[in-house]
Design a protein around this motif. Structure first.
Motif, mmCIF file in Angstrom:
data_model
loop_
_atom_site.group_PDB
_atom_site.id
_atom_site.type_symbol
_atom_site.label_atom_id
_atom_site.label_comp_id
_atom_site.label_asym_id
_atom_site.label_seq_id
_atom_site.Cartn_x
_atom_site.Cartn_y
_atom_site.Cartn_z
ATOM 1 N N LEU A 140 0.822 -1.205 0.000
ATOM 2 C CA LEU A 140 0.000 0.000 0.000
ATOM 3 C C LEU A 140 0.857 1.257 0.000
ATOM 4 C CD1 LEU A 140 -2.776 -1.113 2.521
ATOM 5 C CD2 LEU A 140 -3.070 -0.720 0.061
ATOM 6 N N SER A 141 1.967 1.219 0.711
ATOM 7 C CA SER A 141 2.866 2.380 0.742
ATOM 8 C C SER A 141 3.408 2.703 -0.641
ATOM 9 C CB SER A 141 4.028 2.123 1.710
ATOM 10 O OG SER A 141 3.573 1.982 3.038
ATOM 11 N N LEU A 142 3.561 1.689 -1.471
ATOM 12 C CA LEU A 142 4.117 1.873 -2.818
ATOM 13 C C LEU A 142 3.041 2.106 -3.883
ATOM 14 C CD1 LEU A 142 6.796 -0.972 -2.663
ATOM 15 C CD2 LEU A 142 7.239 1.489 -2.584
ATOM 16 N N SER A 143 1.777 2.073 -3.487
ATOM 17 C CA SER A 143 0.690 2.228 -4.460
ATOM 18 C C SER A 143 0.636 3.642 -5.008
ATOM 19 C CB SER A 143 -0.658 1.875 -3.811
ATOM 20 O OG SER A 143 -0.682 0.521 -3.401
ATOM 21 N N ASP A 144 0.196 3.760 -6.269
ATOM 22 C CA ASP A 144 0.086 5.080 -6.900
ATOM 23 C C ASP A 144 -0.942 5.957 -6.188
ATOM 24 O OD1 ASP A 144 1.999 4.489 -8.799
ATOM 25 O OD2 ASP A 144 0.532 3.694 -10.229
ATOM 26 N N LYS A 145 -2.055 5.359 -5.771
ATOM 27 C CA LYS A 145 -3.093 6.102 -5.052
ATOM 28 C C LYS A 145 -3.647 5.228 -3.935
ATOM 29 C CE LYS A 145 -4.658 9.095 -8.841
ATOM 30 N NZ LYS A 145 -5.820 9.529 -9.664
ATOM 31 N N LEU A 146 -3.991 5.894 -2.841
ATOM 32 C CA LEU A 146 -4.634 5.215 -1.724
ATOM 33 C C LEU A 146 -6.019 5.826 -1.504
ATOM 34 C CD1 LEU A 146 -1.719 4.953 0.877
ATOM 35 C CD2 LEU A 146 -2.580 3.176 -0.658
ATOM 36 N N TYR A 147 -7.000 4.960 -1.311
ATOM 37 C CA TYR A 147 -8.368 5.396 -1.033
ATOM 38 C C TYR A 147 -8.729 4.898 0.363
ATOM 39 C CZ TYR A 147 -8.128 5.827 -6.102
ATOM 40 O OH TYR A 147 -7.722 6.139 -7.384
ATOM 41 N N CYS A 148 -9.146 5.820 1.216
ATOM 42 C CA CYS A 148 -9.311 5.492 2.634
ATOM 43 C C CYS A 148 -10.700 5.870 3.147
ATOM 44 C CB CYS A 148 -8.242 6.195 3.468
ATOM 45 S SG CYS A 148 -6.558 5.930 2.862
ATOM 46 N N PRO A 149 -11.708 5.049 2.855
ATOM 47 C CA PRO A 149 -13.045 5.316 3.398
ATOM 48 C C PRO A 149 -13.082 5.109 4.905
ATOM 49 C CG PRO A 149 -13.010 3.225 2.219
ATOM 50 C CD PRO A 149 -11.687 3.871 1.970
ATOM 51 N N VAL A 160 -14.165 2.692 11.802
ATOM 52 C CA VAL A 160 -13.440 1.844 10.850
ATOM 53 C C VAL A 160 -12.705 2.726 9.849
ATOM 54 C CG1 VAL A 160 -13.622 0.034 9.094
ATOM 55 C CG2 VAL A 160 -15.189 0.030 11.047
ATOM 56 N N ARG A 161 -11.467 2.389 9.576
ATOM 57 C CA ARG A 161 -10.734 3.014 8.466
ATOM 58 C C ARG A 161 -10.232 1.908 7.545
ATOM 59 N NH1 ARG A 161 -6.480 6.328 10.702
ATOM 60 N NH2 ARG A 161 -8.002 8.019 10.647
ATOM 61 N N VAL A 162 -10.542 2.026 6.274
ATOM 62 C CA VAL A 162 -10.070 1.069 5.272
ATOM 63 C C VAL A 162 -9.016 1.774 4.422
ATOM 64 C CG1 VAL A 162 -10.696 -0.414 3.334
ATOM 65 C CG2 VAL A 162 -12.306 -0.095 5.242
ATOM 66 N N ILE A 163 -7.837 1.178 4.337
ATOM 67 C CA ILE A 163 -6.750 1.712 3.513
ATOM 68 C C ILE A 163 -6.578 0.768 2.331
ATOM 69 C CG2 ILE A 163 -4.349 2.495 3.479
ATOM 70 C CD1 ILE A 163 -4.465 2.597 6.544
ATOM 71 N N SER A 164 -6.842 1.270 1.131
ATOM 72 C CA SER A 164 -6.905 0.388 -0.035
ATOM 73 C C SER A 164 -6.338 1.075 -1.273
ATOM 74 C CB SER A 164 -8.360 -0.020 -0.287
ATOM 75 O OG SER A 164 -8.497 -0.729 -1.496
ATOM 76 N N ASN A 165 -5.923 0.272 -2.230
ATOM 77 C CA ASN A 165 -5.504 0.803 -3.530
ATOM 78 C C ASN A 165 -6.567 0.541 -4.595
ATOM 79 O OD1 ASN A 165 -5.252 -1.972 -3.774
ATOM 80 N ND2 ASN A 165 -3.271 -1.915 -4.835
ATOM 81 N N SER A 166 -7.757 0.112 -4.155
ATOM 82 C CA SER A 166 -8.816 -0.266 -5.092
ATOM 83 C C SER A 166 -9.828 0.858 -5.284
ATOM 84 C CB SER A 166 -9.536 -1.527 -4.585
ATOM 85 O OG SER A 166 -10.637 -1.829 -5.419
ATOM 86 N N SER A 167 -9.858 1.405 -6.490
ATOM 87 C CA SER A 167 -10.858 2.424 -6.818
ATOM 88 C C SER A 167 -12.231 1.792 -7.026
ATOM 89 C CB SER A 167 -10.440 3.171 -8.083
ATOM 90 O OG SER A 167 -10.294 2.271 -9.175
ATOM 91 N N LYS A 168 -12.259 0.500 -7.309
ATOM 92 C CA LYS A 168 -13.517 -0.196 -7.566
ATOM 93 C C LYS A 168 -14.270 -0.494 -6.266
ATOM 94 C CE LYS A 168 -15.366 -4.432 -9.653
ATOM 95 N NZ LYS A 168 -15.028 -5.716 -10.347
#
Length: 280
Positions: A140-149, A160-168
């Motif tokens: 995740l640290s190396l991902s181009d973008k992080l999405y954190c709902p 709850v915090r979700v740390i993800s590289n998934s835009s989908k």
């Protein structure tokens, strides 16, 4: 000789006229300024509250959507460092738009969680979970973008915090969670999920651990008065879901199982504290 004297007199008169006009303009400006200042209403308490600045001014010239210092520090506390400077904190539908994501098709979204393994059980060793969790954080640290709902477990106040590289997956996760207040600076959440999309290895598991957190000064004497910082035990959860195309069901299953375990731990602590109080 007469014409020379006349020319000299004309020159003196011209200079005098210009000097007089200049002085007149200065006097007029000063009078106008005094007139304007006296016409402005005066308040006994100084500047009225309606025009006072709220808060302290601050400048962060390198901040932009996806690059907010205080949120990056929060992610660092969770073990993820957004090296590409693109980590979006998503708390409401408008945040999805800022992050360049589409709105969820359904909101709220009801999801039936799938059962995943708990660290320390017969099917998942603590060592294996820790290794998978660290690998997920590194990816995740190396991902181009992080999405954190961020949000609450539906029907509760468990953050709850979700740390993800998934835009989908992000819009559906936000639609599943109940909306929670957006705190500044952001705190760590009781449940933190690390979701990695596009990885060949499949993994899904969660872990509960006990940590010590400082006691709020409102609930006890201040640390300065006591000479030390009082702390209290608290349980937190980590959920790791990694795969080529992680499912929302696995993420929800980890979140709900974590919430259930956290509630049980709190009940056990309360029961133990009551027993100790009765004994004393």
């Amino acid at each position: 000789r007469t014409s020379f004297a006349s020319a000299k007199l004309t020159m003196v008169f011209s200079v005098a006229s210009k000097t007089l006009a200049s002085c007149t303009r200065k006097v007029a400006k000063a009078s106008l300024a005094r007139g304007l200042s006296t016409s402005v209403p005066q308040w006994e308490g100084g500047i009225p509250d309606s025009v006072k600045r709220v808060g302290q001014p601050s400048a962060f010239p390198n901040e932009y959507p996806g690059m907010v210092y205080e949120f990056n520090w929060a992610l660092n506390g969770d073990g993820v460092t957004p090296l590409k400077r693109a980590a979006f904190r998503i708390n409401k539908p408008l945040d999805l738009k800022v992050a360049g994501l589409a709105a969820p098709k359904k909101n709220p979204l009801k999801v039936k969680g799938a059962a995943i393994a708990e660290a320390g059980s017969d099917t998942l060793l603590f060592e294996d979970f820790d290794a998978a969790c660290q690998e997920a954080r590194d990816l995740l640290s190396l991902s181009d973008k992080l999405y954190c709902p961020e949000g609450h477990v539906p029907g509760t106040h468990t953050g709850v915090r979700v740390i993800s590289n998934s835009s989908k997956l992000t819009p559906d996760i936000l639609a599943y969670l109940d909306r929670c207040p957006k705190k500044s600076p952001p705190d760590s959440m009781p449940v933190t999920c690390f979701v990695v999309e596009g990885h060949d290895t499949e993994f899904a598991g969660f872990s509960i651990e006990e940590i010590e957190v400082p006691v709020d000064s409102e609930e006890s004497e201040s640390a300065a008065d006591l000479g030390y910082q009082p702390k209290v035990a608290k349980s937190v959860a980590s959920v790791v879901v990694v795969g080529k195309t992680p499912s929302v069901a696995n993420i929800v299953g980890g979140i709900e199982a974590s919430h259930k375990s956290l509630e049980q731990d709190e009940l056990e602590r309360a029961k133990k504290a009551e027993e100790e109080s009765n004994e004393s």
